[in-house]
Design a protein around this motif. Structure first.
Motif, PDB file in Angstrom:
ATOM      1  N   MET A   1       0.799  -1.266   0.044  1.00 52.80           N
ATOM      2  CA  MET A   1      -0.059  -0.005  -0.048  1.00 52.80           C
ATOM      3  C   MET A   1       0.716   1.216   0.002  1.00 52.80           C
ATOM      4  N   SER A   2       0.495   2.170  -0.850  1.00 55.28           N
ATOM      5  CA  SER A   2       1.399   3.408  -0.912  1.00 55.28           C
ATOM      6  C   SER A   2       1.108   4.365   0.281  1.00 55.28           C
ATOM      7  N   ALA A   3       1.944   5.343   0.377  1.00 53.17           N
ATOM      8  CA  ALA A   3       1.755   6.259   1.438  1.00 53.17           C
ATOM      9  C   ALA A   3       1.291   7.705   0.820  1.00 53.17           C
ATOM     10  N   ASN A   4       0.672   7.496  -0.348  1.00 48.24           N
ATOM     11  CA  ASN A   4       0.067   8.670  -1.105  1.00 48.24           C
ATOM     12  C   ASN A   4       1.100   9.787  -1.270  1.00 48.24           C
ATOM     13  N   GLY A   5       2.302   9.433  -2.005  1.00 47.71           N
ATOM     14  CA  GLY A   5       3.290  10.327  -2.368  1.00 47.71           C
ATOM     15  C   GLY A   5       4.096  10.728  -1.452  1.00 47.71           C
ATOM     16  N   SER A   6       4.454  10.137  -0.262  1.00 41.63           N
ATOM     17  CA  SER A   6       4.936  11.000   0.734  1.00 41.63           C
ATOM     18  C   SER A   6       6.556  10.482   0.738  1.00 41.63           C
ATOM     19  N   ALA A   7       6.959   9.639  -0.442  1.00 42.31           N
ATOM     20  CA  ALA A   7       8.365   9.357  -0.480  1.00 42.31           C
ATOM     21  C   ALA A   7       9.203  10.472  -0.999  1.00 42.31           C
ATOM     22  N   ALA A   8      10.300  10.660  -0.554  1.00 41.78           N
ATOM     23  CA  ALA A   8      11.327  11.672  -0.711  1.00 41.78           C
ATOM     24  C   ALA A   8      11.635  11.519  -2.467  1.00 41.78           C
ATOM     25  N   LYS A   9      11.954  12.675  -2.933  1.00 42.44           N
ATOM     26  CA  LYS A   9      12.426  12.551  -4.311  1.00 42.44           C
ATOM     27  C   LYS A   9      13.827  13.015  -4.532  1.00 42.44           C
ATOM     28  N   SER A  10      14.718  12.257  -5.369  1.00 42.14           N
ATOM     29  CA  SER A  10      16.181  12.326  -5.633  1.00 42.14           C
ATOM     30  C   SER A  10      16.254  13.643  -6.595  1.00 42.14           C
ATOM     31  N   ALA A  11      17.348  14.066  -6.909  1.00 44.28           N
ATOM     32  CA  ALA A  11      17.447  15.070  -7.752  1.00 44.28           C
ATOM     33  C   ALA A  11      17.200  14.856  -9.287  1.00 44.28           C
ATOM     34  N   SER A  12      17.281  13.695  -9.491  1.00 43.68           N
ATOM     35  CA  SER A  12      16.759  13.410 -10.687  1.00 43.68           C
ATOM     36  C   SER A  12      15.078  12.791 -10.808  1.00 43.68           C
ATOM     37  N   GLY A  13      14.470  13.158  -9.744  1.00 42.48           N
ATOM     38  CA  GLY A  13      13.128  12.939  -9.446  1.00 42.48           C
ATOM     39  C   GLY A  13      12.584  11.438  -9.262  1.00 42.48           C
ATOM     40  N   ALA A  14      13.534  10.658  -9.115  1.00 37.55           N
ATOM     41  CA  ALA A  14      13.242   9.083  -8.489  1.00 37.55           C
ATOM     42  C   ALA A  14      13.004   9.039  -7.192  1.00 37.55           C
ATOM     43  N   ALA A  15      12.060   8.281  -6.703  1.00 36.39           N
ATOM     44  CA  ALA A  15      11.451   8.036  -5.264  1.00 36.39           C
ATOM     45  C   ALA A  15      12.615   7.467  -4.385  1.00 36.39           C
ATOM     46  N   MET A  16      12.780   8.004  -3.417  1.00 39.99           N
ATOM     47  CA  MET A  16      13.821   7.499  -2.387  1.00 39.99           C
ATOM     48  C   MET A  16      13.346   6.826  -1.281  1.00 39.99           C
ATOM     49  N   SER A  17      14.047   5.872  -0.885  1.00 37.57           N
ATOM     50  CA  SER A  17      13.163   5.267   0.614  1.00 37.57           C
ATOM     51  C   SER A  17      13.837   5.958   1.689  1.00 37.57           C
ATOM     52  N   LYS A  18      13.202   5.702   2.753  1.00 39.88           N
ATOM     53  CA  LYS A  18      13.828   6.260   4.117  1.00 39.88           C
ATOM     54  C   LYS A  18      14.992   6.152   4.273  1.00 39.88           C
ATOM     55  N   TYR A  19      15.907   5.196   4.045  1.00 33.92           N
ATOM     56  CA  TYR A  19      17.118   4.871   4.113  1.00 33.92           C
ATOM     57  C   TYR A  19      17.864   5.820   3.400  1.00 33.92           C
ATOM     58  N   ASP A  20      17.413   5.680   2.187  1.00 34.67           N
ATOM     59  CA  ASP A  20      18.037   6.435   1.341  1.00 34.67           C
ATOM     60  C   ASP A  20      18.123   7.859   1.519  1.00 34.67           C
ATOM     61  N   VAL A  21      17.011   8.766   2.104  1.00 33.46           N
ATOM     62  CA  VAL A  21      17.106  10.020   2.617  1.00 33.46           C
ATOM     63  C   VAL A  21      18.008  10.294   3.690  1.00 33.46           C
ATOM     64  N   GLU A  22      17.920   9.003   4.675  1.00 37.40           N
ATOM     65  CA  GLU A  22      18.882   9.276   5.944  1.00 37.40           C
ATOM     66  C   GLU A  22      20.522   9.431   5.289  1.00 37.40           C
ATOM     67  N   VAL A  23      20.706   8.523   4.317  1.00 31.41           N
ATOM     68  CA  VAL A  23      22.092   8.433   3.856  1.00 31.41           C
ATOM     69  C   VAL A  23      22.483   9.808   2.997  1.00 31.41           C
ATOM     70  N   GLU A  24      21.517  10.091   2.278  1.00 31.00           N
ATOM     71  CA  GLU A  24      21.901  11.557   1.496  1.00 31.00           C
ATOM     72  C   GLU A  24      22.029  12.773   2.584  1.00 31.00           C
ATOM     73  N   ALA A  25      21.495  12.729   3.685  1.00 31.79           N
ATOM     74  CA  ALA A  25      21.515  13.698   4.671  1.00 31.79           C
ATOM     75  C   ALA A  25      22.683  13.684   5.272  1.00 31.79           C
ATOM     76  N   ARG A  26      23.193  12.433   5.568  1.00 33.70           N
ATOM     77  CA  ARG A  26      24.498  12.128   6.343  1.00 33.70           C
ATOM     78  C   ARG A  26      25.646  12.658   5.242  1.00 33.70           C
ATOM     79  N   LEU A  27      25.628  12.217   3.812  1.00 29.47           N
ATOM     80  CA  LEU A  27      26.337  12.500   2.836  1.00 29.47           C
ATOM     81  C   LEU A  27      26.746  14.029   2.832  1.00 29.47           C
TER      82      LEU A  27
END
Length: 71
Positions: A1-27
């Motif tokens: 079940m989707s979260a109604n568009g709550s996934a973060a988007k990368s610079a290219s517009g691809a959806a990012m998982s919660k882990y990806d968002v955390e890694v991006e913030a740390r980077l």
């Protein structure tokens, strides 16, 4: 079940998982810290040169060590 568009988007517009968002913030934090460290510098009170006393002590140490190696 989707979260109604709550996934973060990368610079290219691809959806990012919660882990990806955390890694991006740390980077981004690491990159900012590296940039700050690269621009940071320390001033030396001697202008990067040894004073006479320190230079004499260093010469004496080198002499003593070279004698120990030759024995």
């Amino acid at each position: 079940m989707s979260a109604n568009g709550s996934a973060a988007k990368s610079a290219s517009g691809a959806a990012m998982s919660k882990y990806d968002v955390e890694v991006e913030a740390r980077l981004k934090a690491l990159e900012a810290a590296v940039k700050e460290l690269k621009s940071h510098s320390h001033e030396s009170s001697t202008g990067g040169k040894c004073d006479g006393d320190l230079e004499a002590k260093l010469d004496d140490l080198i002499y003593k060590l070279s004698r120990k190696i030759d024995i």
